[in-house]
Design an enzyme around this catalytic site. Structure first.
Site, PDB file in Angstrom:
ATOM      1  CG  HIS A   1      25.170  12.085   0.944  1.00 31.63           C
ATOM      2  ND1 HIS A   1      23.958  12.317   1.528  1.00 31.63           N
ATOM      3  CD2 HIS A   1      25.849  11.239   1.767  1.00 31.63           C
ATOM      4  CE1 HIS A   1      23.897  11.639   2.676  1.00 31.63           C
ATOM      5  NE2 HIS A   1      25.032  10.985   2.833  1.00 31.63           N
TER       6      HIS A   1
ATOM      7  CD  GLU B   1      23.077  14.317  -1.660  1.00 34.01           C
ATOM      8  OE1 GLU B   1      23.351  15.256  -0.895  1.00 34.01           O
ATOM      9  OE2 GLU B   1      22.631  13.216  -1.262  1.00 34.01           O
TER      10      GLU B   1
ATOM     11  NE  ARG C   1      22.204   7.329   7.461  1.00 39.92           N
ATOM     12  CZ  ARG C   1      21.867   8.306   6.622  1.00 39.92           C
ATOM     13  NH1 ARG C   1      22.564   9.441   6.619  1.00 39.92           N
ATOM     14  NH2 ARG C   1      20.843   8.181   5.805  1.00 39.92           N
TER      15      ARG C   1
ATOM     16  CE1 TYR D   1      17.404   8.523   5.833  1.00 37.20           C
ATOM     17  CE2 TYR D   1      15.861   8.597   4.010  1.00 37.20           C
ATOM     18  CZ  TYR D   1      17.139   8.730   4.491  1.00 37.20           C
ATOM     19  OH  TYR D   1      18.158   9.082   3.636  1.00 37.20           O
TER      20      TYR D   1
ATOM     21  CD  GLU E   1      17.790  15.568   1.334  1.00 38.81           C
ATOM     22  OE1 GLU E   1      18.217  15.683   0.172  1.00 38.81           O
ATOM     23  OE2 GLU E   1      18.241  14.735   2.145  1.00 38.81           O
TER      24      GLU E   1
HETATM   25 ZN   LIG Z   1      22.514  13.649   0.837  1.00 36.97          ZN
END
Ligand SMILES: [Zn+2]
Length: 479
Positions: free
Chosen positions: A183, A186, A258, A366, A389
């Site tokens: 991502h 980040e 994903r 999630y 995270e």
């Molecule tokens: Zn991420």
């Protein structure tokens, strides 16, 4: 362990279908601005609150939304009154996002003092690549540069391999792969991965624990897995998440986390998992491994069977995560992973007092389909695949957080490597293919028959029944 937040899980899914509502930027397009965008902490009681925000065009800012807690949302200037009108308890934490981005740009465009630590501030793609080359030049006996192939836009996906090959244990050394920047926005994750490399290289001579890990394991560190997206966040849109795939319909980007080919493209309860729509921030692509970036890392792993642990580094939210992302069913190794996660959190906590929540992705954040962690665990024989995270407080933490964050997760990451070494000692991997199987036994017997001196396992200068029994003993002890 926390209980799951089932309602919440459903909730995330739906707004995960929506994007950040930012225009897709093409190369040369003007920089995306966030003038007047507020970051607002809103107390979310249940699913209906999330629906309410969604209906007025307000998106989550973080990577998680937790039930019965305050959560960050990104509020466009023309949506703030609508938020107030809902009567939901909230607090504005950033009144205008754009000055924060502006200050960051000004700061990063200034020359850095020559004697300052490399970890004083964020680094762009070329600076990270230069530093990897510097570390390799500093300790060529420990570090080699690796190149996994090119991204969609043709940028090399580079990394480091760190291990002391002069220490030959006579068997396969298990490897841990650390990757960040699936991502793009980040940024703190890049610094985090590079800090591990830096620490191993600079402390090998003086730190017995570092030496043990670097002798007994291999570290593969790929700090920028999504170089196109990363460059885009430095040049056009600071809060871009995906890669830069042009999608049908004019949108851009696939969410690389994903896009992995394990339980890919599942619509999980409440519509969670990812999105089939190109405009979504969690678009899963046209098929499993449709993207060059996920293909490159997959192919690297498939050709390196010694990889027995993995950490996919994200921000933010202070978590240590593992499989499954796609299912609430506990994994086979759940008790063991729980103990490792608990210890990782303890080591983090001991540094600067931060607490990281730990547990399976599905229940702690999630449901996610097609995640890297699930692919590593699900298709690589249950290896020790985890994900961080890191700390926030958002996607653009002040640079003062970089070292604090890197310092606190370093001992946890090293512990993960230590746990891997304990799990994968390969004491009877005679053919050094990083697995224990009947072929090892057959190969040993063949070498024994051929009077190979390596078979003198009970070293007495003789090949005899004791050596054979010793190998059989090791073989039966091996996992
Ligand atoms: Zn991420």
């Amino acid at each position: 362990m926390r209980e799951s937040w089932p309602v919440l899980i459903l909730a995330i899914s739906l707004f995960a279908l929506r994007s950040f509502a930012q225009p897709d930027a093409r190369p040369g397009e003007p920089v995306v601005r966030y003038d007047g965008y507020r970051v607002v902490s809103v107390v979310i009681r249940d699913f209906r609150d999330v629906r309410t925000l969604e209906s007025i065009g307000i998106e989550p800012f973080g990577c998680e939304v937790r039930h019965d807690q305050a959560n960050d949302f990104l509020v466009p200037p023309d949506r703030f009154d609508a938020l107030v009108a809902t009567g939901m308890p909230h607090m504005v934490t950033i009144h205008d996002l754009q000055p924060l981005i502006d200050a960051e740009r000004v700061r990063l465009s200034a020359p850095i003092a020559r004697d300052a630590s490399w970890f004083q501030d964020y680094k762009n793609l070329s600076a990270v690549e230069a530093y990897m080359a510097e570390l390799a030049a500093l300790r060529p006996d420990l570090v080699t540069q690796i190149d996994l192939g090119v991204s969609l836009e043709g940028r090399p996906i580079k990394g480091l391999r760190i291990s002391n090959d002069a220490v030959d244990l006579g068997r396969c050394k298990p490897a841990i792969l650390l990757n960040s920047i699936q991502h793009a926005r980040e940024w703190i994750t890049v610094m985090n991965a590079m800090f591990v490399a830096d620490h191993l290289v600079r402390n090998y001579d003086d730190d017995a624990y570092v030496r043990y890990l670097t002798d007994h394991a291999v570290f593969y560190i790929v700090p920028i897995m999504n170089p196109d997206g990363y460059v885009h966040t430095w040049t056009v849109n600071r809060f871009w998440r995906k890669n830069r795939r042009p999608n049908p319909g004019g949108s851009f980007g696939v969410d690389l986390n994903r896009n992995w080919g394990y339980q890919w493209g599942l619509s999980l309860p409440g519509g969670a998992g990812g999105s089939p729509f190109g405009s979504s921030d969690v678009y899963w692509g046209t098929g499993p491994f449709s993207e060059p970036e996920t293909q490159r890392v997959r192919d690297f792993v498939l050709t390196h069977p010694e990889i027995k642990a993995h950490n996919d580094i994200h921000s933010y939210g202070q978590m240590i995560l593992w499989s499954w992302g796609w299912s609430p069913t506990p994994i086979f190794n759940a008790p063991e992973w729980h103990d490792i996660g608990q210890e990782m959190n303890a080591r983090i906590n001991a540094v600067h007092g931060k607490t990281y929540t730990y547990g399976p992705i599905y229940t702690v954040i999630y449901p996610v389909s097609g995640s890297s962690v699930d692919w590593f665990y699900g298709t690589r024989s249950g290896i020790l695949s985890m994900s961080y995270e890191l700390r926030g407080p958002n996607f653009a933490p002040p640079p003062s957080e970089i070292l604090l964050c890197a310092q606190e997760t370093l001992p946890a990451t090293l512990f993960q490597a230590e746990a891997m070494i304990d799990r994968y000692r390969f004491i009877a991997d005679w053919n050094r293919d990083c697995s224990h199987d009947i072929v090892d036994l057959l190969d040993f017997i063949a070498d024994f028959d051929a009077l190979d001196p390596r078979c003198d396992l009970v070293p007495d200068g003789d090949l005899d029944i004791l050596d054979l029994l010793e190998f059989i003993q090791l073989f039966s002890e091996a996992r």
